[in-house]
Motif scaffolding. Structure first.
Motif, PDB file in Angstrom:
ATOM      1  N   GLY A  89      23.123  -1.182  -4.815  1.00 51.67           N
ATOM      2  CA  GLY A  89      22.787  -2.289  -5.709  1.00 51.67           C
ATOM      3  C   GLY A  89      23.415  -2.227  -7.080  1.00 51.67           C
ATOM      4  N   LEU A  90      24.479  -1.411  -7.255  1.00 51.38           N
ATOM      5  CA  LEU A  90      25.124  -1.302  -8.553  1.00 51.38           C
ATOM      6  C   LEU A  90      26.232  -2.327  -8.734  1.00 51.38           C
ATOM      7  N   VAL A  91      26.926  -2.643  -7.652  1.00 56.59           N
ATOM      8  CA  VAL A  91      28.026  -3.610  -7.701  1.00 56.59           C
ATOM      9  C   VAL A  91      27.917  -4.559  -6.515  1.00 56.59           C
ATOM     10  N   THR A  92      28.636  -5.638  -6.626  1.00 59.83           N
ATOM     11  CA  THR A  92      28.801  -6.567  -5.516  1.00 59.83           C
ATOM     12  C   THR A  92      30.267  -6.944  -5.443  1.00 59.83           C
ATOM     13  N   ARG A  93      30.688  -7.485  -4.317  1.00 60.66           N
ATOM     14  CA  ARG A  93      32.105  -7.838  -4.154  1.00 60.66           C
ATOM     15  C   ARG A  93      32.286  -9.345  -4.086  1.00 60.66           C
ATOM     16  N   SER A  94      33.333  -9.809  -4.732  1.00 56.80           N
ATOM     17  CA  SER A  94      33.702 -11.221  -4.685  1.00 56.80           C
ATOM     18  C   SER A  94      35.197 -11.306  -4.408  1.00 56.80           C
ATOM     19  N   THR A  95      35.717 -12.502  -4.419  1.00 57.27           N
ATOM     20  CA  THR A  95      37.158 -12.679  -4.190  1.00 57.27           C
ATOM     21  C   THR A  95      37.984 -12.051  -5.315  1.00 57.27           C
ATOM     22  N   GLN A  96      37.347 -11.816  -6.465  1.00 55.16           N
ATOM     23  CA  GLN A  96      38.055 -11.237  -7.612  1.00 55.16           C
ATOM     24  C   GLN A  96      37.968  -9.715  -7.644  1.00 55.16           C
ATOM     25  N   GLY A  97      37.142  -9.154  -6.761  1.00 54.65           N
ATOM     26  CA  GLY A  97      36.991  -7.702  -6.745  1.00 54.65           C
ATOM     27  C   GLY A  97      35.538  -7.289  -6.901  1.00 54.65           C
ATOM     28  N   TYR A  98      35.326  -6.135  -7.484  1.00 50.10           N
ATOM     29  CA  TYR A  98      33.974  -5.615  -7.683  1.00 50.10           C
ATOM     30  C   TYR A  98      33.399  -6.155  -8.996  1.00 50.10           C
ATOM     31  N   GLU A  99      32.124  -6.512  -8.954  1.00 50.49           N
ATOM     32  CA  GLU A  99      31.427  -6.994 -10.142  1.00 50.49           C
ATOM     33  C   GLU A  99      30.103  -6.249 -10.281  1.00 50.49           C
ATOM     34  N   LEU A 100      29.637  -6.099 -11.516  1.00 54.97           N
ATOM     35  CA  LEU A 100      28.354  -5.442 -11.752  1.00 54.97           C
ATOM     36  C   LEU A 100      27.201  -6.357 -11.348  1.00 54.97           C
ATOM     37  N   THR A 101      26.194  -5.771 -10.740  1.00 58.99           N
ATOM     38  CA  THR A 101      24.945  -6.485 -10.517  1.00 58.99           C
ATOM     39  C   THR A 101      24.121  -6.408 -11.805  1.00 58.99           C
ATOM     40  N   THR A 102      22.969  -7.057 -11.789  1.00 55.87           N
ATOM     41  CA  THR A 102      22.080  -6.959 -12.956  1.00 55.87           C
ATOM     42  C   THR A 102      21.701  -5.506 -13.212  1.00 55.87           C
ATOM     43  N   ALA A 103      21.420  -4.764 -12.140  1.00 53.98           N
ATOM     44  CA  ALA A 103      21.094  -3.342 -12.298  1.00 53.98           C
ATOM     45  C   ALA A 103      22.296  -2.560 -12.805  1.00 53.98           C
ATOM     46  N   GLY A 104      23.466  -2.860 -12.270  1.00 55.69           N
ATOM     47  CA  GLY A 104      24.673  -2.161 -12.697  1.00 55.69           C
ATOM     48  C   GLY A 104      24.988  -2.363 -14.161  1.00 55.69           C
ATOM     49  N   ARG A 105      24.643  -3.546 -14.699  1.00 58.77           N
ATOM     50  CA  ARG A 105      24.936  -3.826 -16.107  1.00 58.77           C
ATOM     51  C   ARG A 105      24.120  -2.932 -17.045  1.00 58.77           C
ATOM     52  N   THR A 106      22.996  -2.412 -16.573  1.00 63.12           N
ATOM     53  CA  THR A 106      22.208  -1.518 -17.431  1.00 63.12           C
ATOM     54  C   THR A 106      22.909  -0.180 -17.645  1.00 63.12           C
ATOM     55  N   LEU A 107      23.962   0.101 -16.873  1.00 61.14           N
ATOM     56  CA  LEU A 107      24.691   1.363 -16.991  1.00 61.14           C
ATOM     57  C   LEU A 107      25.888   1.267 -17.930  1.00 61.14           C
ATOM     58  N   ASP A 108      26.144   0.069 -18.444  1.00 64.56           N
ATOM     59  CA  ASP A 108      27.188  -0.112 -19.461  1.00 64.56           C
ATOM     60  C   ASP A 108      26.741   0.627 -20.721  1.00 64.56           C
ATOM     61  N   SER A 109      27.552   1.519 -21.229  1.00 63.12           N
ATOM     62  CA  SER A 109      27.136   2.351 -22.365  1.00 63.12           C
ATOM     63  C   SER A 109      26.886   1.538 -23.623  1.00 63.12           C
ATOM     64  N   SER A 110      27.435   0.318 -23.702  1.00 60.76           N
ATOM     65  CA  SER A 110      27.237  -0.502 -24.899  1.00 60.76           C
ATOM     66  C   SER A 110      26.027  -1.419 -24.785  1.00 60.76           C
ATOM     67  N   ALA A 111      25.362  -1.442 -23.627  1.00 63.92           N
ATOM     68  CA  ALA A 111      24.224  -2.331 -23.427  1.00 63.92           C
ATOM     69  C   ALA A 111      23.019  -1.860 -24.235  1.00 63.92           C
ATOM     70  N   HIS A 112      22.260  -2.794 -24.767  1.00 62.34           N
ATOM     71  CA  HIS A 112      21.035  -2.448 -25.481  1.00 62.34           C
ATOM     72  C   HIS A 112      20.064  -1.783 -24.509  1.00 62.34           C
ATOM     73  N   GLY A 113      19.582  -0.603 -24.882  1.00 60.38           N
ATOM     74  CA  GLY A 113      18.682   0.110 -23.978  1.00 60.38           C
ATOM     75  C   GLY A 113      19.377   0.623 -22.732  1.00 60.38           C
ATOM     76  N   SER A 114      20.671   0.917 -22.832  1.00 57.74           N
ATOM     77  CA  SER A 114      21.449   1.367 -21.673  1.00 57.74           C
ATOM     78  C   SER A 114      20.771   2.534 -20.953  1.00 57.74           C
ATOM     79  N   MET A 115      20.815   2.482 -19.622  1.00 57.78           N
ATOM     80  CA  MET A 115      20.254   3.551 -18.802  1.00 57.78           C
ATOM     81  C   MET A 115      21.234   4.711 -18.625  1.00 57.78           C
ATOM     82  N   ARG A 116      22.480   4.539 -19.041  1.00 59.69           N
ATOM     83  CA  ARG A 116      23.483   5.569 -18.800  1.00 59.69           C
ATOM     84  C   ARG A 116      23.119   6.929 -19.395  1.00 59.69           C
ATOM     85  N   PRO A 117      22.661   6.995 -20.661  1.00 58.09           N
ATOM     86  CA  PRO A 117      22.344   8.323 -21.199  1.00 58.09           C
ATOM     87  C   PRO A 117      21.275   9.061 -20.395  1.00 58.09           C
TER      88      PRO A 117
END
Length: 387
Positions: A89-117
């Motif tokens: 559930g971290l990414v999904t695939r489209s015709t353009q390639g891999y995209e982040l899901t809503t859950a995957g976006r929480t792992l972006d280090s610049s996101a507010h309240g990022s889960m990455r750390p």
């Protein structure tokens, strides 16, 4: 250290386990493997790249060759890995390639309240050692992962600087997740009004760099704030607050102090105690809560304590091999602290009442982010003054 054998020589083994029971254990094992995928996804900073837009496997490989200084990236292995990340559930695939899901976006280090750390912290040597040492901790009663340190924070000072920064960032981002919820008064008293109405001060005890305090002050212009922290953390908090919240200059003070010895009283105050109690055993908690009760007694009528903790659920059953966050954290506290633990609502209530507090009906609110619960307590007017 010898582990007891449940089937001594000469005793027949039990009948073959039913398949549904085996599948349950397999799901738990698979969850551990998925956690490894989650860690690798964060270590490679794939969410940072995909936050900029979709990318194909070869495009991600080219990005890694440059940004991870890895000229030998294997595209086929990367795409196999991304397939599991998609299943998780971290990414999904489209015709353009891999995209982040809503859950995957929480792992972006610049996101507010990022889960990455938080994910990266679980991957440090100390965190992994803590989980691996659970059998020893249980058999000896001592958290062997501390390796002679007096507690978690003493042990952290002995870790590589990068791991210390990871832990600090994890705690800071976690605070971001709950700060806006508490600060904007998303919860309500049973009387129906915002908890900060009629208050003059917010005193954050052991509040780290002060994010929760600062967000509360930003959302309630009539309040003044006090942050109580040990010397090293207090100095960091002053720098953080001055840089991140220049608009609050003059509305808060940072007090260097030991919360077990003294908590500064302020008139008509709300006292915040967020993720502090779980670091300590019952005896230390009793000392701290009595210090708070003493300060609140001097604050005058209306003083309240906002206690925020992961509360163990009444029903410990797992759903699809997933633990309640408080159970997982309880194991970490057992392995990395001397006496630290998560508690159920009954145990928290007992600590509070023994220290001279009362908990008005319906003042436990299990709706904070990350599975946390807010418990609101007041001084018991009929209790003896705390000593």
């Amino acid at each position: 250290m010898k582990t007891p054998n449940p089937h001594p020589v000469g005793q027949s083994a039990p009948d073959r386990a039913p398949e549904d029971a085996c599948r349950h254990i397999q799901r738990i094992q698979d969850a551990a493997a998925l956690n490894m995928v989650l860690y690798a996804f964060c270590e490679l900073r794939l969410a940072d790249r995909l936050a900029q837009g979709p990318a194909t496997g070869p495009e991600l490989a080219d990005w890694l060759r440059i940004n991870a200084d890895a000229p030998d990236v294997d595209v086929s292995k990367l795409e196999r890995f991304l397939g599991v990340a998609e299943a998780g559930g971290l990414v999904t695939r489209s015709t353009q390639g891999y995209e982040l899901t809503t859950a995957g976006r929480t792992l972006d280090s610049s996101a507010h309240g990022s889960m990455r750390p938080g994910v990266m912290w679980r991957g440090t040597d100390l965190s992994r050692m803590a989980m691996a040492s659970l059998p020893s901790t249980i058999l000896t009663g001592k958290p062997s992962a501390l390796q002679g340190a007096s507690g978690l924070y003493d042990c952290l000072q002995r870790q590589p600087a990068a791991d210390q920064r990871t832990f600090d960032e994890f705690m800071s981002r976690f605070s971001d997740r709950i700060a806006s919820h508490v600060a904007t008064c998303s919860f309500r008293h049973i009387e129906g009004e915002c908890a900060f109405v009629g208050k003059q001060y917010v005193v954050d005890v052991g509040g780290g760099r002060g994010t929760l305090l600062a967000e509360t002050l930003r959302n309630h212009a009539h309040l003044r704030g006090v942050l109580v922290e040990l010397d090293r953390v207090a100095d960091e908090a002053r720098d953080h607050l001055a840089t991140a919240y220049p608009d609050l200059t003059g509305r808060y003070e940072v007090v260097n102090g030991d919360m077990f010895k003294e908590v500064p009283p302020r008139p008509q105050a709300v006292y915040l105690l967020s993720r502090v109690i779980h670091n300590y055993g019952n005896d230390q908690c009793a000392v701290l809560l009595k210090r708070l009760a003493s300060a609140m007694g001097e604050s005058g009528p209306g003083a309240e304590l906002f206690l925020m903790e992961h509360v163990l659920p009444e029903d410990p059953q797992m759903e699809d091999a997933r633990l309640h966050p408080s159970h997982a954290l309880d194991m970490i506290m057992m392995a990395l602290t001397v006496g630290g633990q998560e508690r159920d609502l009954f145990a928290l209530s007992r600590l509070l009442t023994d220290a001279g507090f009362i908990l008005p009906a319906a003042e436990a609110k299990p709706d904070l982010p990350a599975g946390m619960t807010l418990v609101i307590a007041r001084i018991n007017p009929d209790a003896s003054p705390p000593r």
